[in-house]
Every structure is written in structure tokens, then in C-alpha cells.
Design a protein around this motif. Structure first.
Motif, mmCIF file in Angstrom:
data_model
loop_
_atom_site.group_PDB
_atom_site.id
_atom_site.type_symbol
_atom_site.label_atom_id
_atom_site.label_comp_id
_atom_site.label_asym_id
_atom_site.label_seq_id
_atom_site.Cartn_x
_atom_site.Cartn_y
_atom_site.Cartn_z
ATOM 1 N N LEU A 100 -21.847 23.876 41.628
ATOM 2 C CA LEU A 100 -21.480 23.509 40.265
ATOM 3 C C LEU A 100 -19.964 23.470 40.107
ATOM 4 O O LEU A 100 -19.253 24.336 40.614
ATOM 5 N N PRO A 101 -19.455 22.475 39.392
ATOM 6 C CA PRO A 101 -18.013 22.451 39.119
ATOM 7 C C PRO A 101 -17.664 23.535 38.099
ATOM 8 O O PRO A 101 -18.528 24.041 37.379
ATOM 9 N N SER A 102 -16.390 23.880 38.013
ATOM 10 C CA SER A 102 -15.940 24.767 36.949
ATOM 11 C C SER A 102 -15.967 24.001 35.633
ATOM 12 O O SER A 102 -16.040 22.763 35.607
ATOM 13 N N VAL A 141 -22.925 21.012 29.478
ATOM 14 C CA VAL A 141 -22.457 22.387 29.621
ATOM 15 C C VAL A 141 -23.602 23.292 29.183
ATOM 16 O O VAL A 141 -24.078 23.181 28.048
ATOM 17 N N LEU A 142 -24.069 24.173 30.073
ATOM 18 C CA LEU A 142 -25.212 25.027 29.792
ATOM 19 C C LEU A 142 -24.760 26.462 29.573
ATOM 20 O O LEU A 142 -23.896 26.961 30.297
ATOM 21 N N ASP A 143 -25.361 27.132 28.589
ATOM 22 C CA ASP A 143 -25.064 28.547 28.402
ATOM 23 C C ASP A 143 -25.800 29.359 29.468
ATOM 24 O O ASP A 143 -26.603 28.809 30.244
ATOM 25 N N ALA A 171 -20.589 31.326 32.576
ATOM 26 C CA ALA A 171 -20.904 32.718 32.884
ATOM 27 C C ALA A 171 -21.124 33.510 31.596
ATOM 28 O O ALA A 171 -20.572 33.179 30.540
ATOM 29 N N ALA A 172 -21.917 34.573 31.698
ATOM 30 C CA ALA A 172 -22.276 35.358 30.518
ATOM 31 C C ALA A 172 -21.048 35.884 29.785
ATOM 32 O O ALA A 172 -20.988 35.880 28.547
ATOM 33 N N GLY A 173 -20.046 36.322 30.517
ATOM 34 C CA GLY A 173 -18.859 36.873 29.884
ATOM 35 C C GLY A 173 -18.006 35.856 29.159
ATOM 36 O O GLY A 173 -17.135 36.228 28.358
ATOM 37 N N ALA A 179 -15.969 29.773 26.356
ATOM 38 C CA ALA A 179 -16.344 28.389 26.651
ATOM 39 C C ALA A 179 -15.906 27.450 25.533
ATOM 40 O O ALA A 179 -15.334 26.380 25.789
ATOM 41 N N LEU A 180 -16.168 27.824 24.282
ATOM 42 C CA LEU A 180 -15.791 26.955 23.166
ATOM 43 C C LEU A 180 -14.278 26.819 23.073
ATOM 44 O O LEU A 180 -13.757 25.741 22.744
ATOM 45 N N ALA A 181 -13.553 27.910 23.362
ATOM 46 C CA ALA A 181 -12.096 27.830 23.351
ATOM 47 C C ALA A 181 -11.597 26.883 24.439
ATOM 48 O O ALA A 181 -10.679 26.076 24.206
#
Length: 263
Positions: A100-102, A141-143, A171-173, A179-181
């Protein structure tokens, strides 16, 4: 049916067995159309298992490949013995997953992305991926809680389109604030879809140059932190007699609205 070369295809309906067989490396594509998309993708194909009639249908396409994969051809009854049920589509393939890409790599160069939270139904995720490919969405983009995009039913319902659609998992953290930022920092406006009456009518909004559409699971929808972190809450206007749209249908409508010509 006990041939060691067919180990990738056994016990397709046993989730525990499939986790052991597939791990983080293997996935299954079912049906001629999904397999054709697989062959177009960059995923390494391990082999194909085809009934005799499906081999006749697919042989010309396989013959066009520079490096044709290994193909096992069998009768319909024996195919059922191998996979553990009557496989109506008569065609199945085993392939390797891609790294998976970043999130940053995924967003680079994209204009439209779909951000998904809590989608745990493989058919819903497959429908979203198929609509995304059809309607100009560049990536998913998946949570951390979304179902595996490589699940057999997801690949099948997407008609294999998910194999050609870049995606990553946060990632969970990093979910949801980080992610939104990051999505905002990359120049995207984030629109969180909700049936709430006080949300903005999506038809009345100018579509930004870079847009992230955020969708949640059936029933619960998007979580409070995601709603709070998104730039805007938007709704698809529907009949007041109907509570909401299925997430796959809502995604398709939202993607089409976002793809409409300016003006």
C-alpha cells in the motif's frame, strides 16, 4: 482436488481457512470480468483455475499476454470439489497483493478521493470502488476498521475495478484527526456526507478543484470526530419519506455530482 498446485483455491467459503491460506500476500478474483481487470493490473498473477467452457471464452485474451499465467482447466464438477461449492462463474484466479502507498503518495496527483469509515460489508465496498472507477474518483482512503479491499466478494462486486484503483489504509493512531489534517494540507476540501437536514445541499455547492468525499457505514454513518474534522457537512437531497440511501448508492450519486461540468 487434492493436487498441491491447487492449494490457493481450497475452502473458499471458510473465513478462518482463507485467512490461513491468503495471509497478507494472496487474494482471489472470481469471474471472467474480474479476472480480465486483474490481467490489466500490475498485480502478480499466480494462476487461473477455469472450467472448460470458461477457458474457451478466455483463451483468446490469455493468448494476447506477453507472459501468460499458469492456467488449470477442469470440469465443472471437479471445480466445485476444489473450491468447496458450485462456482457458477466457472473462473477464478489467485494473485499477489501490492504494497500500500502512504497517504501522501496516494494524494499526490489526485483530484478526487473517497474517504471511507467503517465499511464492513464487502458488497458495499465493491460497489463504491466500481462507482469510483466509473465516475472519476482517483483513489480510496480507508479507515482502520474498513473491510479488506482484497476480499473475494469485494473484488467480485467491484467487477475487478478495485484492482485498478489506488487505495491505502490509515493507521489507527492517525484516524481521524491525522488523516483529515493530511488530506487538508494536501489541498483537498473535505465533504462529509450525511442525511441530516441541516447539512448543505450538495447540488448547491461549487465543486472545488481537489475534493475528498467522506462516507460512513450503513446505519451508524460517520462518527462524531469525523464529522467535526471535515471541512463541510453535505447532504444529497432525497424524498423526506425515505430515511437515507445505501452507502453504495450515495457514493455513486456524490461521485457523479462531483464530476459534473462547471456551471
Amino acid at each position: 482436488p487434492t493436487d498441491d498446485r491447487l492449494a490457493d483455491y481450497r475452502q473458499l467459503r471458510d473465513p478462518a481457512a482463507r485467512r490461513r491460506i491468503e495471509g497478507d500476500e494472496l487474494f482471489i478474483a472470481e469471474g471472467p470480468l474480474a479476472i480480465e481487470r486483474l490481467l490489466e493490473s500490475s498485480h502478480p498473477v499466480r494462476s487461473l483455475l477455469l472450467s472448460e467452457d470458461k477457458y474457451e471464452r478466455m483463451a483468446p485474451r490469455l493468448g494476447q499476454l506477453v507472459t501468460p499465467p499458469v492456467v488449470f482447466v477442469t470440469s465443472r464438477p471437479l471445480l466445485g470439489e476444489i473450491v468447496g461449492f458450485d462456482l457458477h462463474r466457472g473462473a477464478i484466479a489467485a494473485a499477489g497483493r501490492l504494497p500500500l502507498p502512504s497517504l501522501g503518495e496516494l494524494l499526490r496527483g489526485a483530484r478526487r478521493v473517497a474517504v471511507l469509515e467503517g465499511l464492513n460489508d464487502p458488497e458495499n465496498l465493491g460497489a463504491v470502488a466500481r462507482s469510483a472507477r466509473a465516475l472519476g474518483v482517483d483513489a480510496l482512503v480507508l479507515d482502520p476498521t474498513c473491510i479488506d479491499p482484497y476480499a473475494r466478494r469485494t473484488v467480485r462486486v467491484s467487477m475487478g475495478e478495485i484492482l485498478l484503483l489506488p487505495f491505502t489504509r490509515v493507521a489507527a493512531g492517525e484516524w481521524p484527526a491525522g488523516a483529515l489534517a493530511a488530506i487538508g494540507d494536501a489541498g483537498f476540501e473535505t465533504w462529509a456526507l450525511t442525511p441530516a437536514a441541516d447539512a448543505d445541499d450538495v447540488w448547491q455547492l461549487p465543486v472545488p478543484e481537489r475534493l475528498a468525499l467522506v462516507l460512513g457505514a450503513e446505519g451508524p454513518g460517520l462518527s462524531g470526530p469525523v464529522m467535526a474534522g471535515a471541512g463541510r457537512r453535505v447532504r444529497i437531497p432525497i424524498s423526506p419519506e425515505v430515511d437515507s440511501l445505501n452507502v453504495g448508492a450515495a457514493a455513486a450519486v456524490a461521485f457523479a455530482i462531483a464530476a459534473r461540468p462547471a456551471g
